[in-house]
Design an enzyme around this catalytic site. Structure first.
Site, PDB file in Angstrom:
ATOM      1  N   ASP A 102      42.745  44.160 -30.301  1.00  0.00           N
ATOM      2  CA  ASP A 102      42.014  43.687 -31.470  1.00  0.00           C
ATOM      3  C   ASP A 102      42.891  43.757 -32.715  1.00  0.00           C
ATOM      4  O   ASP A 102      42.980  42.808 -33.485  1.00  0.00           O
ATOM      5  CB  ASP A 102      40.714  44.487 -31.667  1.00  0.00           C
ATOM      6  N   ASP A 128      47.841  48.607 -35.665  1.00  0.00           N
ATOM      7  CA  ASP A 128      47.810  49.353 -36.922  1.00  0.00           C
ATOM      8  C   ASP A 128      49.091  50.190 -37.008  1.00  0.00           C
ATOM      9  O   ASP A 128      50.138  49.665 -37.388  1.00  0.00           O
ATOM     10  CB  ASP A 128      46.525  50.194 -36.893  1.00  0.00           C
TER      11      ASP A 128
HETATM   12  P1  IMP Z   1      47.225  52.006 -33.622  1.00  0.00           P
HETATM   13  O1  IMP Z   1      47.690  52.864 -32.489  1.00  0.00           O
HETATM   14  O2  IMP Z   1      47.200  52.767 -34.915  1.00  0.00           O
HETATM   15  O3  IMP Z   1      47.964  50.724 -33.755  1.00  0.00           O
HETATM   16  O4  IMP Z   1      45.713  51.787 -33.304  1.00  0.00           O
HETATM   17  C1  IMP Z   1      45.108  50.606 -33.057  1.00  0.00           C
HETATM   18  C2  IMP Z   1      43.631  50.898 -32.886  1.00  0.00           C
HETATM   19  O5  IMP Z   1      43.099  51.582 -34.046  1.00  0.00           O
HETATM   20  C3  IMP Z   1      42.862  49.627 -32.779  1.00  0.00           C
HETATM   21  O6  IMP Z   1      42.780  49.184 -31.437  1.00  0.00           O
HETATM   22  C4  IMP Z   1      41.531  50.003 -33.381  1.00  0.00           C
HETATM   23  O7  IMP Z   1      40.711  50.578 -32.387  1.00  0.00           O
HETATM   24  C5  IMP Z   1      41.864  51.048 -34.413  1.00  0.00           C
HETATM   25  N1  IMP Z   1      41.952  50.475 -35.774  1.00  0.00           N
HETATM   26  C6  IMP Z   1      43.050  50.321 -36.535  1.00  0.00           C
HETATM   27  N2  IMP Z   1      42.765  49.757 -37.717  1.00  0.00           N
HETATM   28  C7  IMP Z   1      41.431  49.532 -37.700  1.00  0.00           C
HETATM   29  C8  IMP Z   1      40.517  48.936 -38.645  1.00  0.00           C
HETATM   30  O8  IMP Z   1      40.860  48.479 -39.757  1.00  0.00           O
HETATM   31  N3  IMP Z   1      39.209  48.889 -38.258  1.00  0.00           N
HETATM   32  C9  IMP Z   1      38.767  49.346 -37.053  1.00  0.00           C
HETATM   33  N4  IMP Z   1      39.595  49.895 -36.143  1.00  0.00           N
HETATM   34  C10 IMP Z   1      40.916  49.990 -36.467  1.00  0.00           C
END
Ligand code: IMP
Length: 190
Positions: free
Chosen positions: A99, A102
């Site tokens: 989705d 981040d």
């Molecule tokens: P990462 O490991 O930090 O890249 O995490 C990605 C995950 O964090 C995504 O699959 C989401 O579940 C969650 N996430 C990151 N940013 C957002 C946001 O703005 N809204 C909701 N979920 C988020």
């Protein structure tokens, strides 16, 4: 618009146009190779279900679920499998569907893990990319939209498992995620 939102970033129509673009590009790349699309639960479900119908070639899809890293493990990037794919990916053309990317920590873990299983190719398709927050060097192969460093919900994205079924993507009001509604505790995730 939902009352907990500050603004809508992408309407249902804008998302549909982005998904269509991605679908056409993926179909062009994977024609004839019967790719396996792997959606990361639960956030990618809504995106994946629209995306596979926009990729107008034969394909398979499956799901994986990973634990979200808590406060304690955030810096280490430790992620654990809660549910694995139900098939071998050896020799397959795999597209990991997220989705949002981040910090990139979840994706880094998943890519390293999946690579050990010998897929023929392994690429990433994400609906949203939030590059300002990146902690590891990872760039999705396919991305629908670059987004600013704000907390987004809707179209699969949640806060405390809510808002996933909104048909658009919006910015959650900070007062909603800073103070949880039940016990008045400060949330530290974001
Ligand atoms: P990462 O490991 O930090 O890249 O995490 C990605 C995950 O964090 C995504 O699959 C989401 O579940 C969650 N996430 C990151 N940013 C957002 C946001 O703005 N809204 C909701 N979920 C988020």
């Amino acid at each position: 618009m939902h009352q907990d939102l500050e603004e809508i970033l992408f309407s249902a129509e804008e998302i549909a146009a982005g998904v269509k673009r991605l679908g056409a590009a993926l179909a062009a790349e994977y024609r004839g190779s019967d790719p396996l699309f792997i959606g990361v639960l639960k956030g990618a479900v809504v995106f994946l279900s629209d995306l596979i119908r926009a990729v107008e070639i034969p394909l398979h899809y499956d799901f994986i679920a990973v634990s979200s890293y808590g406060k304690a493990t955030k810096s280490s990037g430790q992620v654990q499998f809660l549910k694995d794919v139900g098939q071998s990916i050896e020799g397959r053309d795999v597209v990991l569907v997220e989705d949002i990317v981040d910090t990139g920590l979840t994706l880094k873990y998943l890519l390293e893990n999946l690579r050990t299983r010998g897929p023929r190719t392994l690429k990433v398709c994400t609906l949203l990319d939030k590059p300002e927050r990146r902690q590891v060097e990872i760039k999705p192969d396919y991305n629908g939209f670059v987004v600013p460093d704000r907390f987004l919900v809707g179209y699969g994205l949640d806060f405390a498992d809510r808002y996933r079924n909104l048909p658009y993507i919006g910015v959650l009001k900070p007062e909603i995620y800073r103070v949880s509604s039940n016990h008045g505790k400060i949330r530290t995730k974001y």
